[in-house]
Write an enzyme that holds these catalytic residues in place. Structure first.
Site, PDB file in Angstrom:
ATOM      1  N   ASP A 253       0.851  -0.982   0.320  1.00  0.00           N
ATOM      2  CA  ASP A 253       0.155   0.166   0.043  1.00  0.00           C
ATOM      3  C   ASP A 253       0.957   1.497  -0.001  1.00  0.00           C
ATOM      4  OD1 ASP A 253      -2.097   1.718   0.905  1.00  0.00           O
ATOM      5  OD2 ASP A 253      -3.244   0.272   1.457  1.00  0.00           O
TER       6      ASP A 253
ATOM      7  N   THR B 185      -6.885   3.477  -2.435  1.00  0.00           N
ATOM      8  CA  THR B 185      -6.523   2.152  -2.002  1.00  0.00           C
ATOM      9  C   THR B 185      -7.808   1.074  -2.454  1.00  0.00           C
ATOM     10  OG1 THR B 185      -5.366   2.492   0.012  1.00  0.00           O
ATOM     11  CG2 THR B 185      -6.725   0.571   0.029  1.00  0.00           C
TER      12      THR B 185
ATOM     13  N   LYS C  36      -6.048  -3.825   6.237  1.00  0.00           N
ATOM     14  CA  LYS C  36      -7.314  -2.989   5.717  1.00  0.00           C
ATOM     15  C   LYS C  36      -8.195  -4.040   5.146  1.00  0.00           C
ATOM     16  CE  LYS C  36      -4.864   1.301   4.482  1.00  0.00           C
ATOM     17  NZ  LYS C  36      -4.843   2.236   3.319  1.00  0.00           N
TER      18      LYS C  36
ATOM     19  N   ASP D 199       1.156   2.327   4.036  1.00  0.00           N
ATOM     20  CA  ASP D 199       0.507   3.563   3.684  1.00  0.00           C
ATOM     21  C   ASP D 199       0.212   4.434   4.746  1.00  0.00           C
ATOM     22  OD1 ASP D 199      -1.561   4.995   1.849  1.00  0.00           O
ATOM     23  OD2 ASP D 199      -2.624   4.529   3.435  1.00  0.00           O
TER      24      ASP D 199
ATOM     25  N   HIS E 216       1.625   8.209   4.807  1.00  0.00           N
ATOM     26  CA  HIS E 216       0.918   9.465   5.165  1.00  0.00           C
ATOM     27  C   HIS E 216       1.440  10.389   6.222  1.00  0.00           C
ATOM     28  CE1 HIS E 216      -2.833   8.873   2.655  1.00  0.00           C
ATOM     29  NE2 HIS E 216      -2.631   7.650   2.605  1.00  0.00           N
TER      30      HIS E 216
ATOM     31  N   HIS F 284      -1.455   2.548  -5.147  1.00  0.00           N
ATOM     32  CA  HIS F 284      -1.225   3.818  -5.786  1.00  0.00           C
ATOM     33  C   HIS F 284       0.070   3.935  -5.138  1.00  0.00           C
ATOM     34  CE1 HIS F 284      -1.769   4.891  -1.475  1.00  0.00           C
ATOM     35  NE2 HIS F 284      -2.864   3.920  -1.577  1.00  0.00           N
TER      36      HIS F 284
END
Ligand code: ZN
Length: 543
Positions: free
Chosen positions: A36, A77, A159, A302, A306, A350
């Site tokens: 991710d 995502t 997730k 991810d 972030h 991504h």
């Protein structure tokens, strides 16, 4: 006569035995790895401290498409996982965002939500999950359907959306419950947890990780390709003044979500792999007569990206740690299944933008887009020109959703209204282009941002005006970063294969993530997913 029949039967059975011998050998297991938020450049930027058995399996022994991209907007995502596994873009598979506005319901929905199912294990709030919003089959569905559902498919991720879309409509999916630290599923998949999941949960691995301290693997001053550990572009954890090492999880957990803290550290990758080993053992993956599929998505990179941005020591350390853990994982598979007996691919859902404030400090044009302010201005513009009314229902995922019931009632020209708002919104700093839904329905765009927006545009679900922001502009605050655009920093991701049927090599030809599923279909000699728009990558499969 009897003998004659016997002769025919013998010939038929001999024939089928010969056919069975000629039947193409298939891999015992396919392992799909989605990291991710992984940028393609991480393969190179951190390479001098990667070992030989982890990421370098892809760059040195596998086949890598070095120019692999997402081919639609928005790069999030949910759509990312759906696109890799369906070989299609949101215009076809229907997962147009992580969340999107549904006018008939007058609310936002979550991509993997399903109110008709409930939790199995875990807690109720995290259990209403299924792939119901995914409109096409996945490569994992096609594998199951091609073998009379004898192939086992297991999707796992912290997730839920990173587990459920890869597992498709017919596989099993398990995800992490950040409320109680257990792995769980929903009644879409199973009515009770398999015993191997129950046993895994009893080990309380998250408690073990929450007692750890995240320190850098190497002396912190040696992370020279990243920004200094302490900088102004990172958001610190709650209860810690500086965004810098070390991170004592015991001290941080109470203020940072308890079990929800694990996913924000590299220990989330460790936990995901712990569960992957348990799945391999529990389901005996790769040990049956037909090909099985383990779809793993690593969510922690991810969360870390972030919070700290792609140029942080934290991101670099995450990848150095992952490299070592992947090396152990591949060594395990070598021993369990045999080298060359399993096929692996790696990609990302991504990539990510740099922190805008960091770009601005380096005098590179960038900015934070204030979507709340712009929505207020759009509403004001609409009432000024079209009269009082709730004309704009949502401004989400950089799309404007108009009130079509009101448009019909007031006999307003919807196309003109879209055009007026598109022209108005172009006046704001940070907006590069604005397309109307009417534009996207009337003509086929073959390149640039209009093409990317069109591949992400679903006729039945997307908005009325679609924006593309300027490069390095994003919706967010001064610290930390995000993704979602069609620019290369968000679209350029790993696409690499390793193991069964794969020769070493690389190609800089353009490839899209929607080419991964059809490439797997060609390698496995099964149908492509039913909405596939990608193509098998010839460099990978040969002629
Ligand atoms: Zn993200």
């Amino acid at each position: 006569m009897k003998q004659f029949f016997f002769g025919i039967l013998l010939a038929i059975s001999l024939g089928s035995a010969a056919l069975a011998q000629q039947a193409p050998k298939k891999p015992k297991l396919v392992v799909g790895i989605i990291v991710d938020q992984m940028r393609q450049e991480y393969f190179y930027r951190f390479a001098d401290r990667f070992g030989e058995g982890g990421f370098k399996r892809f760059t040195q022994q596998g086949f890598m498409m070095t120019n692999g991209h997402y081919n639609y907007i928005p790069t999030y995502t949910g759509p990312g996982h759906a696109s890799v596994y369906t070989g299609a873009t949101p215009s076809t598979h229907g997962v147009i965002g992580n969340n999107w506005y549904v006018p008939s319901l007058k609310k936002m929905i979550y991509c993997a939500e399903d109110s008709l199912v409930s939790n199995v294990g875990g807690t109720p709030d995290n259990g209403k999950i299924s792939p119901r919003n995914l409109l096409t089959t996945t490569i994992t569905d096609e594998l199951r359907l091609s073998t009379g559902k004898r192939s086992k498919v297991v999707g796992i991720a912290i997730k839920d959306r990173g587990a459920s879309f890869p597992a498709g409509h017919t596989g099993d999916a398990y995800w992490y419950d950040d409320a109680n630290g257990d792995w769980m599923t929903s009644t879409y998949y199973k009515q009770t947890l398999p015993s191997w999941v129950v046993n895994f949960n009893e080990k309380k691995r998250p408690d073990h990780y929450l007692s750890q301290t995240w320190k850098t693997l190497f002396p912190v001053e040696t992370y020279v390709n990243s920004l200094p550990d302490h900088n102004d572009f990172e958001s610190p954890f709650i209860g810690k003044d500086s965004p810098s090492f070390p991170y004592d999880l015991t001290a941080l957990k109470a203020a940072n979500g308890g079990y929800g803290l694990v996913p924000s550290t590299p220990f989330g990758n460790s936990l995901t792999l712990d569960f992957a080993y348990a799945a391999l053992e529990g389901e005996k993956l790769g040990l049956g007569e037909v090909t099985d599929f383990l779809a793993i998505s690593f969510s922690s990179p991810d969360y870390i990206g972030h919070r700290f941005g792609p140029s942080s020591v934290e991101v670099e350390d995450n990848y150095l740690r992952m490299d070592r853990e992947l090396a152990q994982f591949f060594t395990y598979l070598d021993q369990k299944l045999g080298k060359g007996e399993y096929l692996v691919f790696i990609s990302a859902d991504h990539a990510v933008a740099d922190v805008p404030q960091y770009m601005m400090n380096e005098r590179i044009p960038a900015g934070n887009f204030n979507s709340g302010m712009v929505l207020g201005q759009l509403k004001g513009f609409a009432t000024t020109h079209y009269g009082e009314g709730d004309w704009i229902l949502s401004f989400s995922n950089e799309q404007i959703f108009l009130n079509h019931a009101l448009i019909r009632e007031k006999k307003v020209d919807a196309e003109k209204m879209q055009r007026d708002l598109a022209n108005f919104v172009l006046g704001f700093a940070g907006v590069k282009e604005a397309y109307t839904a009417s534009d996207l329905r009337k003509q086929e765009f073959t390149q640039s941002r209009a093409h990317l927006l069109q591949m992400g545009y679903n006729h039945k679900a997307s908005g009325d005006v679609l924006l593309a922001l300027e490069p390095a502009w994003l919706v967010g605050g001064k610290r930390g970063t995000t993704h979602g655009s069609g620019y290369s920093y968000d679209t350029h991701v790993p696409i690499a294969f390793y193991g069964w049927g794969i020769k070493a090599g690389k190609s800089s030809s353009y490839a899209s993530v929607t080419d991964i599923a059809p490439t797997l279909a060609a390698l496995l000699q099964i149908r492509m997913p039913n909405g596939t728009t990608g193509q098998p990558i010839q460099a990978v499969i040969g002629n």
